[in-house]
Design an enzyme around this catalytic site. Structure first.
Site, PDB file in Angstrom:
ATOM      1  N   ASP A 155       0.881  -1.352   0.060  1.00  0.00           N
ATOM      2  CA  ASP A 155      -0.133  -0.071  -0.028  1.00  0.00           C
ATOM      3  C   ASP A 155       0.906   1.237  -0.242  1.00  0.00           C
ATOM      4  OD1 ASP A 155      -1.994   1.904   0.396  1.00  0.00           O
ATOM      5  OD2 ASP A 155      -2.822   1.162   2.286  1.00  0.00           O
ATOM      6  N   ASP A 198      -7.702  -7.246   0.608  1.00  0.00           N
ATOM      7  CA  ASP A 198      -6.865  -7.165   1.669  1.00  0.00           C
ATOM      8  C   ASP A 198      -7.644  -6.706   2.716  1.00  0.00           C
ATOM      9  OD1 ASP A 198      -5.521  -4.678   2.893  1.00  0.00           O
ATOM     10  OD2 ASP A 198      -6.134  -4.463   0.781  1.00  0.00           O
TER      11      ASP A 198
END
Length: 376
Positions: A92, A271
Protein backbone atom coordinates in the site's frame (compact mmCIF):
# COMPACT_ATOMS: atom_id res chain seq x y z
CA UNK A 1 3.28 -8.66 -14.57
CA UNK A 2 0.83 -10.66 -16.61
CA UNK A 3 -2.87 -11.37 -16.04
CA UNK A 4 -4.72 -14.20 -17.73
CA UNK A 5 -8.52 -14.29 -17.46
CA UNK A 6 -9.52 -17.95 -17.39
CA UNK A 7 -13.28 -18.15 -16.74
CA UNK A 8 -16.23 -15.82 -16.21
CA UNK A 9 -19.38 -16.73 -14.32
CA UNK A 10 -22.48 -16.68 -16.53
CA UNK A 11 -24.80 -15.38 -13.79
CA UNK A 12 -22.57 -12.66 -12.33
CA UNK A 13 -19.36 -10.77 -13.08
CA UNK A 14 -17.22 -13.16 -11.02
CA UNK A 15 -13.98 -14.19 -12.72
CA UNK A 16 -11.14 -16.64 -12.24
CA UNK A 17 -7.68 -15.69 -13.44
CA UNK A 18 -3.94 -15.93 -12.89
CA UNK A 19 -1.55 -13.08 -12.13
CA UNK A 20 2.08 -13.85 -12.92
CA UNK A 21 4.78 -11.88 -11.09
CA UNK A 22 8.53 -12.20 -10.69
CA UNK A 23 7.94 -14.07 -7.43
CA UNK A 24 5.34 -16.50 -8.71
CA UNK A 25 1.73 -16.93 -9.71
CA UNK A 26 -1.38 -15.69 -7.91
CA UNK A 27 -4.63 -17.53 -8.61
CA UNK A 28 -7.60 -15.15 -8.44
CA UNK A 29 -9.83 -14.30 -6.75
CA UNK A 30 -7.35 -13.92 -3.91
CA UNK A 31 -7.15 -12.58 -0.37
CA UNK A 32 -3.87 -11.04 0.80
CA UNK A 33 -2.99 -11.32 4.50
CA UNK A 34 -1.88 -7.96 5.87
CA UNK A 35 1.73 -7.87 7.04
CA UNK A 36 1.84 -4.15 7.78
CA UNK A 37 5.33 -3.91 9.28
CA UNK A 38 6.85 -6.89 7.49
CA UNK A 39 4.98 -9.42 9.61
CA UNK A 40 1.53 -10.95 9.65
CA UNK A 41 1.02 -10.55 13.39
CA UNK A 42 1.89 -13.68 15.35
CA UNK A 43 2.35 -15.98 12.35
CA UNK A 44 5.57 -17.48 11.01
CA UNK A 45 6.32 -17.25 7.29
CA UNK A 46 6.23 -21.04 6.89
CA UNK A 47 2.72 -21.10 8.43
CA UNK A 48 1.56 -18.36 6.05
CA UNK A 49 2.84 -20.34 3.09
CA UNK A 50 2.23 -23.98 4.04
CA UNK A 51 -0.80 -23.95 6.34
CA UNK A 52 -2.67 -20.76 5.52
CA UNK A 53 -1.65 -21.17 1.86
CA UNK A 54 -1.32 -17.46 1.15
CA UNK A 55 -0.10 -16.69 -2.36
CA UNK A 56 0.74 -13.03 -1.73
CA UNK A 57 1.02 -10.83 1.35
CA UNK A 58 0.72 -7.09 1.85
CA UNK A 59 3.17 -4.65 3.45
CA UNK A 60 2.72 -0.97 4.21
CA UNK A 61 4.88 1.84 2.89
CA UNK A 62 4.21 4.23 5.78
CA UNK A 63 5.09 1.74 8.51
CA UNK A 64 8.10 0.18 6.75
CA UNK A 65 9.44 3.65 5.96
CA UNK A 66 9.35 4.61 9.66
CA UNK A 67 10.79 1.28 10.82
CA UNK A 68 12.93 -0.63 10.12
CA UNK A 69 13.69 2.29 7.72
CA UNK A 70 14.80 2.26 4.13
CA UNK A 71 18.55 1.89 4.61
CA UNK A 72 18.06 -1.42 6.43
CA UNK A 73 15.63 -2.72 3.80
CA UNK A 74 18.01 -1.73 1.02
CA UNK A 75 21.00 -3.37 2.68
CA UNK A 76 18.95 -6.56 3.07
CA UNK A 77 18.13 -6.57 -0.66
CA UNK A 78 14.49 -5.56 -0.24
CA UNK A 79 11.55 -6.72 1.84
CA UNK A 80 11.41 -10.24 0.37
CA UNK A 81 14.90 -11.06 1.62
CA UNK A 82 14.51 -9.12 4.86
CA UNK A 83 11.54 -11.24 5.95
CA UNK A 84 12.58 -14.40 4.05
CA UNK A 85 9.45 -14.56 1.88
CA UNK A 86 9.85 -15.77 -1.71
CA UNK A 87 6.29 -15.26 -2.94
CA UNK A 88 4.71 -12.01 -4.23
CA UNK A 89 4.30 -8.91 -2.07
CA UNK A 90 2.06 -5.88 -2.58
CA UNK A 91 2.66 -2.58 -0.79
CA UNK A 92 0.00 0.00 0.00
CA UNK A 93 1.27 3.51 -0.66
CA UNK A 94 0.64 4.75 2.87
CA UNK A 95 -2.24 6.94 1.72
CA UNK A 96 -4.69 5.25 4.09
CA UNK A 97 -2.34 5.64 7.05
CA UNK A 98 -1.87 9.31 6.26
CA UNK A 99 -5.69 9.56 6.11
CA UNK A 100 -5.97 7.90 9.54
CA UNK A 101 -3.55 10.45 11.02
CA UNK A 102 -6.13 13.21 10.59
CA UNK A 103 -4.85 15.16 13.59
CA UNK A 104 -1.21 14.74 12.62
CA UNK A 105 -1.10 15.58 8.89
CA UNK A 106 -1.66 18.29 6.32
CA UNK A 107 -2.48 17.55 2.68
CA UNK A 108 -1.64 19.95 -0.13
CA UNK A 109 -0.78 19.72 -3.80
CA UNK A 110 2.87 18.95 -3.15
CA UNK A 111 2.00 15.94 -0.98
CA UNK A 112 1.18 15.04 2.60
CA UNK A 113 3.10 16.28 5.63
CA UNK A 114 2.65 14.17 8.74
CA UNK A 115 4.04 13.54 12.21
CA UNK A 116 5.26 10.05 13.00
CA UNK A 117 3.05 8.14 15.41
CA UNK A 118 6.27 6.70 16.88
CA UNK A 119 8.30 9.78 17.84
CA UNK A 120 6.46 12.81 16.45
CA UNK A 121 9.12 13.51 13.79
CA UNK A 122 7.94 15.38 10.68
CA UNK A 123 7.87 13.79 7.23
CA UNK A 124 6.72 14.69 3.72
CA UNK A 125 5.28 12.10 1.34
CA UNK A 126 5.12 13.31 -2.24
CA UNK A 127 3.95 11.08 -5.10
CA UNK A 128 7.54 10.92 -6.33
CA UNK A 129 9.00 10.01 -2.94
CA UNK A 130 6.38 7.31 -2.37
CA UNK A 131 7.46 5.70 -5.65
CA UNK A 132 11.10 5.85 -4.53
CA UNK A 133 10.21 4.31 -1.15
CA UNK A 134 8.35 1.45 -2.81
CA UNK A 135 11.23 0.88 -5.20
CA UNK A 136 13.43 0.46 -2.11
CA UNK A 137 10.96 -1.86 -0.40
CA UNK A 138 10.87 -3.91 -3.59
CA UNK A 139 7.27 -5.17 -3.65
CA UNK A 140 6.05 -6.86 -6.84
CA UNK A 141 2.93 -4.67 -6.95
CA UNK A 142 3.05 -1.11 -5.65
CA UNK A 143 0.26 1.41 -5.22
CA UNK A 144 -0.03 4.99 -6.42
CA UNK A 145 -0.14 7.69 -3.75
CA UNK A 146 -3.71 8.87 -3.24
CA UNK A 147 -5.91 10.63 -0.72
CA UNK A 148 -8.44 8.38 0.97
CA UNK A 149 -11.52 10.46 1.76
CA UNK A 150 -13.51 9.91 4.98
CA UNK A 151 -17.13 8.81 5.22
CA UNK A 152 -19.33 10.75 5.16
CA UNK A 153 -17.64 13.19 2.82
CA UNK A 154 -19.27 16.21 1.18
CA UNK A 155 -19.39 16.31 -2.59
CA UNK A 156 -17.08 19.28 -3.09
CA UNK A 157 -14.32 17.79 -0.93
CA UNK A 158 -14.67 14.38 -2.61
CA UNK A 159 -14.45 15.96 -6.07
CA UNK A 160 -11.41 18.12 -5.27
CA UNK A 161 -9.67 15.21 -3.57
CA UNK A 162 -10.36 12.91 -6.53
CA UNK A 163 -8.85 15.38 -8.99
CA UNK A 164 -5.79 15.78 -6.79
CA UNK A 165 -5.42 11.99 -6.62
CA UNK A 166 -5.49 11.95 -10.44
CA UNK A 167 -2.80 14.66 -10.60
CA UNK A 168 -0.74 12.73 -8.07
CA UNK A 169 -1.18 9.60 -10.19
CA UNK A 170 0.34 11.34 -13.20
CA UNK A 171 3.36 12.25 -11.08
CA UNK A 172 3.57 8.70 -9.71
CA UNK A 173 3.59 7.26 -13.23
CA UNK A 174 6.22 9.71 -14.44
CA UNK A 175 8.52 8.87 -11.52
CA UNK A 176 7.89 5.13 -11.75
CA UNK A 177 8.49 5.05 -15.50
CA UNK A 178 11.71 7.08 -15.20
CA UNK A 179 13.29 4.84 -12.54
CA UNK A 180 14.46 1.24 -12.46
CA UNK A 181 13.82 -1.60 -9.99
CA UNK A 182 16.65 -2.01 -7.47
CA UNK A 183 16.79 -5.78 -7.08
CA UNK A 184 16.78 -7.25 -10.57
CA UNK A 185 13.07 -8.00 -11.03
CA UNK A 186 10.13 -6.01 -12.39
CA UNK A 187 7.60 -4.10 -10.31
CA UNK A 188 4.06 -3.08 -11.30
CA UNK A 189 2.19 0.12 -10.42
CA UNK A 190 -1.56 0.11 -9.74
CA UNK A 191 -3.56 3.37 -9.85
CA UNK A 192 -6.42 3.84 -7.35
CA UNK A 193 -10.01 4.88 -8.12
CA UNK A 194 -11.47 7.41 -5.66
CA UNK A 195 -14.69 9.48 -5.53
CA UNK A 196 -16.25 8.60 -2.17
CA UNK A 197 -19.85 7.31 -2.51
CA UNK A 198 -20.84 9.56 -5.43
CA UNK A 199 -21.70 7.65 -8.60
CA UNK A 200 -20.68 10.37 -11.02
CA UNK A 201 -17.31 10.84 -9.31
CA UNK A 202 -16.63 7.11 -9.18
CA UNK A 203 -17.48 6.82 -12.88
CA UNK A 204 -15.25 9.77 -13.73
CA UNK A 205 -12.39 8.43 -11.64
CA UNK A 206 -12.64 4.91 -13.08
CA UNK A 207 -12.52 6.30 -16.61
CA UNK A 208 -9.50 8.45 -15.74
CA UNK A 209 -7.64 5.60 -14.04
CA UNK A 210 -8.36 3.25 -16.97
CA UNK A 211 -6.92 5.83 -19.37
CA UNK A 212 -3.48 5.42 -17.78
CA UNK A 213 -3.43 1.83 -19.09
CA UNK A 214 -1.42 0.36 -16.22
CA UNK A 215 -1.21 -3.41 -15.68
CA UNK A 216 -3.81 -3.49 -12.89
CA UNK A 217 -6.20 -1.16 -11.10
CA UNK A 218 -7.36 -0.64 -7.53
CA UNK A 219 -10.47 0.77 -5.87
CA UNK A 220 -9.87 2.81 -2.72
CA UNK A 221 -11.90 4.93 -0.34
CA UNK A 222 -14.43 2.20 0.48
CA UNK A 223 -14.86 0.16 3.67
CA UNK A 224 -14.33 3.38 5.64
CA UNK A 225 -17.70 3.34 7.41
CA UNK A 226 -20.24 3.40 4.58
CA UNK A 227 -23.09 0.83 4.55
CA UNK A 228 -22.34 -2.36 2.64
CA UNK A 229 -24.99 -1.58 0.04
CA UNK A 230 -23.21 1.66 -0.84
CA UNK A 231 -19.91 -0.17 -1.10
CA UNK A 232 -21.41 -2.69 -3.50
CA UNK A 233 -23.09 0.05 -5.53
CA UNK A 234 -19.83 1.99 -5.95
CA UNK A 235 -17.94 -1.19 -6.74
CA UNK A 236 -20.41 -2.09 -9.47
CA UNK A 237 -20.13 1.37 -11.03
CA UNK A 238 -16.35 1.02 -11.16
CA UNK A 239 -16.11 -2.59 -12.37
CA UNK A 240 -18.45 -1.72 -15.24
CA UNK A 241 -15.70 0.65 -16.46
CA UNK A 242 -12.33 -0.83 -15.50
CA UNK A 243 -10.94 -3.09 -18.25
CA UNK A 244 -11.74 -6.78 -18.02
CA UNK A 245 -8.26 -7.89 -19.05
CA UNK A 246 -6.56 -6.42 -15.98
CA UNK A 247 -6.83 -7.41 -12.29
CA UNK A 248 -9.09 -5.34 -10.03
CA UNK A 249 -8.11 -4.85 -6.40
CA UNK A 250 -10.64 -3.65 -3.79
CA UNK A 251 -8.59 -2.21 -0.95
CA UNK A 252 -9.30 -2.88 2.72
CA UNK A 253 -12.29 -5.22 2.28
CA UNK A 254 -13.62 -6.95 4.32
CA UNK A 255 -15.96 -9.53 5.94
CA UNK A 256 -16.34 -12.96 4.33
CA UNK A 257 -19.73 -11.87 2.96
CA UNK A 258 -18.15 -8.68 1.57
CA UNK A 259 -15.60 -10.80 -0.28
CA UNK A 260 -18.21 -13.01 -1.92
CA UNK A 261 -20.50 -10.14 -2.91
CA UNK A 262 -17.61 -8.19 -4.42
CA UNK A 263 -16.23 -11.24 -6.22
CA UNK A 264 -19.67 -11.43 -7.84
CA UNK A 265 -19.15 -7.82 -8.97
CA UNK A 266 -15.86 -8.63 -10.71
CA UNK A 267 -13.22 -8.01 -8.03
CA UNK A 268 -10.08 -10.17 -8.12
CA UNK A 269 -7.97 -9.08 -5.13
CA UNK A 270 -8.69 -8.20 -1.49
CA UNK A 271 -6.87 -7.36 1.71
CA UNK A 272 -8.14 -6.57 5.20
CA UNK A 273 -6.94 -6.60 8.81
CA UNK A 274 -10.29 -8.06 9.93
CA UNK A 275 -9.33 -11.76 10.06
CA UNK A 276 -6.20 -11.04 12.12
CA UNK A 277 -7.56 -8.23 14.31
CA UNK A 278 -10.81 -10.04 15.08
CA UNK A 279 -8.87 -13.22 15.82
CA UNK A 280 -6.95 -11.48 18.58
CA UNK A 281 -10.31 -10.52 20.12
CA UNK A 282 -11.66 -14.07 19.95
CA UNK A 283 -13.88 -13.87 16.85
CA UNK A 284 -13.55 -16.86 14.54
CA UNK A 285 -14.91 -17.00 11.00
CA UNK A 286 -16.14 -20.38 9.77
CA UNK A 287 -18.14 -21.68 6.82
CA UNK A 288 -21.13 -22.10 9.16
CA UNK A 289 -20.98 -18.61 10.68
CA UNK A 290 -19.01 -16.69 13.30
CA UNK A 291 -17.95 -17.89 16.73
CA UNK A 292 -17.20 -15.62 19.69
CA UNK A 293 -14.88 -18.02 21.44
CA UNK A 294 -15.01 -15.94 24.64
CA UNK A 295 -18.66 -16.92 25.21
CA UNK A 296 -19.16 -19.16 28.22
CA UNK A 297 -20.96 -21.74 26.06
CA UNK A 298 -17.55 -22.89 24.76
CA UNK A 299 -15.98 -23.28 28.22
CA UNK A 300 -16.39 -27.08 28.34
CA UNK A 301 -16.59 -27.73 24.59
CA UNK A 302 -13.76 -30.14 23.86
CA UNK A 303 -14.66 -30.54 20.20
CA UNK A 304 -12.22 -29.31 17.52
CA UNK A 305 -12.14 -25.57 16.81
CA UNK A 306 -13.58 -26.12 13.31
CA UNK A 307 -14.22 -29.65 11.99
CA UNK A 308 -14.55 -28.19 8.47
CA UNK A 309 -11.40 -26.06 8.75
CA UNK A 310 -8.36 -26.52 6.52
CA UNK A 311 -5.64 -25.51 9.00
CA UNK A 312 -3.89 -27.91 11.38
CA UNK A 313 -5.01 -25.79 14.36
CA UNK A 314 -8.66 -26.52 13.53
CA UNK A 315 -8.40 -30.19 14.46
CA UNK A 316 -5.40 -30.05 16.81
CA UNK A 317 -6.94 -27.74 19.44
CA UNK A 318 -10.36 -27.67 21.11
CA UNK A 319 -12.75 -24.78 21.47
CA UNK A 320 -12.43 -24.98 25.26
CA UNK A 321 -8.64 -24.74 25.10
CA UNK A 322 -8.70 -21.81 22.66
CA UNK A 323 -11.27 -20.05 24.86
CA UNK A 324 -9.01 -20.55 27.89
CA UNK A 325 -6.04 -19.07 26.01
CA UNK A 326 -7.99 -16.04 24.72
CA UNK A 327 -9.61 -15.33 28.10
CA UNK A 328 -6.19 -15.66 29.75
CA UNK A 329 -4.67 -13.33 27.15
CA UNK A 330 -2.06 -15.91 26.27
CA UNK A 331 -0.13 -15.14 23.07
CA UNK A 332 -0.75 -18.65 21.77
CA UNK A 333 -4.50 -18.02 21.73
CA UNK A 334 -4.08 -15.06 19.37
CA UNK A 335 -1.75 -17.11 17.18
CA UNK A 336 -4.14 -20.07 16.90
CA UNK A 337 -7.14 -17.83 16.15
CA UNK A 338 -5.15 -15.84 13.57
CA UNK A 339 -4.00 -18.95 11.73
CA UNK A 340 -7.57 -20.28 11.72
CA UNK A 341 -9.11 -17.05 10.39
CA UNK A 342 -6.52 -16.51 7.66
CA UNK A 343 -6.75 -20.14 6.54
CA UNK A 344 -10.53 -19.74 6.37
CA UNK A 345 -10.27 -16.57 4.25
CA UNK A 346 -7.87 -18.29 1.86
CA UNK A 347 -10.16 -21.32 1.71
CA UNK A 348 -13.12 -19.06 0.92
CA UNK A 349 -11.52 -17.32 -2.07
CA UNK A 350 -10.00 -20.58 -3.31
CA UNK A 351 -13.39 -22.29 -3.15
CA UNK A 352 -14.98 -19.30 -4.90
CA UNK A 353 -12.45 -19.76 -7.69
CA UNK A 354 -13.27 -23.48 -7.96
CA UNK A 355 -16.98 -22.70 -8.12
CA UNK A 356 -16.39 -20.12 -10.87
CA UNK A 357 -14.37 -22.63 -12.87
CA UNK A 358 -17.09 -25.25 -12.37
CA UNK A 359 -19.89 -22.85 -13.39
CA UNK A 360 -21.62 -23.17 -10.00
CA UNK A 361 -20.53 -19.94 -8.28
CA UNK A 362 -23.86 -18.10 -8.27
CA UNK A 363 -25.88 -20.72 -6.36
CA UNK A 364 -22.94 -21.55 -4.09
CA UNK A 365 -22.50 -17.89 -3.16
CA UNK A 366 -26.18 -17.52 -2.23
CA UNK A 367 -25.92 -20.54 0.07
CA UNK A 368 -22.64 -19.38 1.61
CA UNK A 369 -23.88 -15.85 2.31
CA UNK A 370 -26.75 -17.30 4.38
CA UNK A 371 -24.40 -19.56 6.32
CA UNK A 372 -21.76 -16.90 6.90
CA UNK A 373 -24.34 -14.57 8.45
CA UNK A 374 -25.06 -17.01 11.30
CA UNK A 375 -23.77 -16.47 14.83
CA UNK A 376 -22.86 -19.82 16.39
Amino acid sequence: MDFKLEKKDINSKARAGTITTAHGEIKTPIFMPVGTAGTVKGVHQHEIKDDIKAQIILGNTYHLYLRPKLDILKSAGGLHKFINWDKPILTDSGGYQVYSLSGRRKIKEEGATFSSHIDGSKHLFTPEYVMDIQRTIGADIIMAFDECTPYPCDYKYAKNSMHMTHRWLKRCCERFDSTEPLYGYDQTLFPIVQGSTYKDLRKQSAEKIASFEREGNAIGGLSVGEPDDEMYEMCEVVTNILPEDKPRYLMGVGTPINLLENIALGIDMFDCVMPTRNARNGMLFTSQGTINIKNKKWENDLSPIDPDGTSYVDSFYSKAYLRHLIISKEILGAQIATIHNLAFYLWLVTEAREQILAGTFYDWKAKMVKQLGQKL
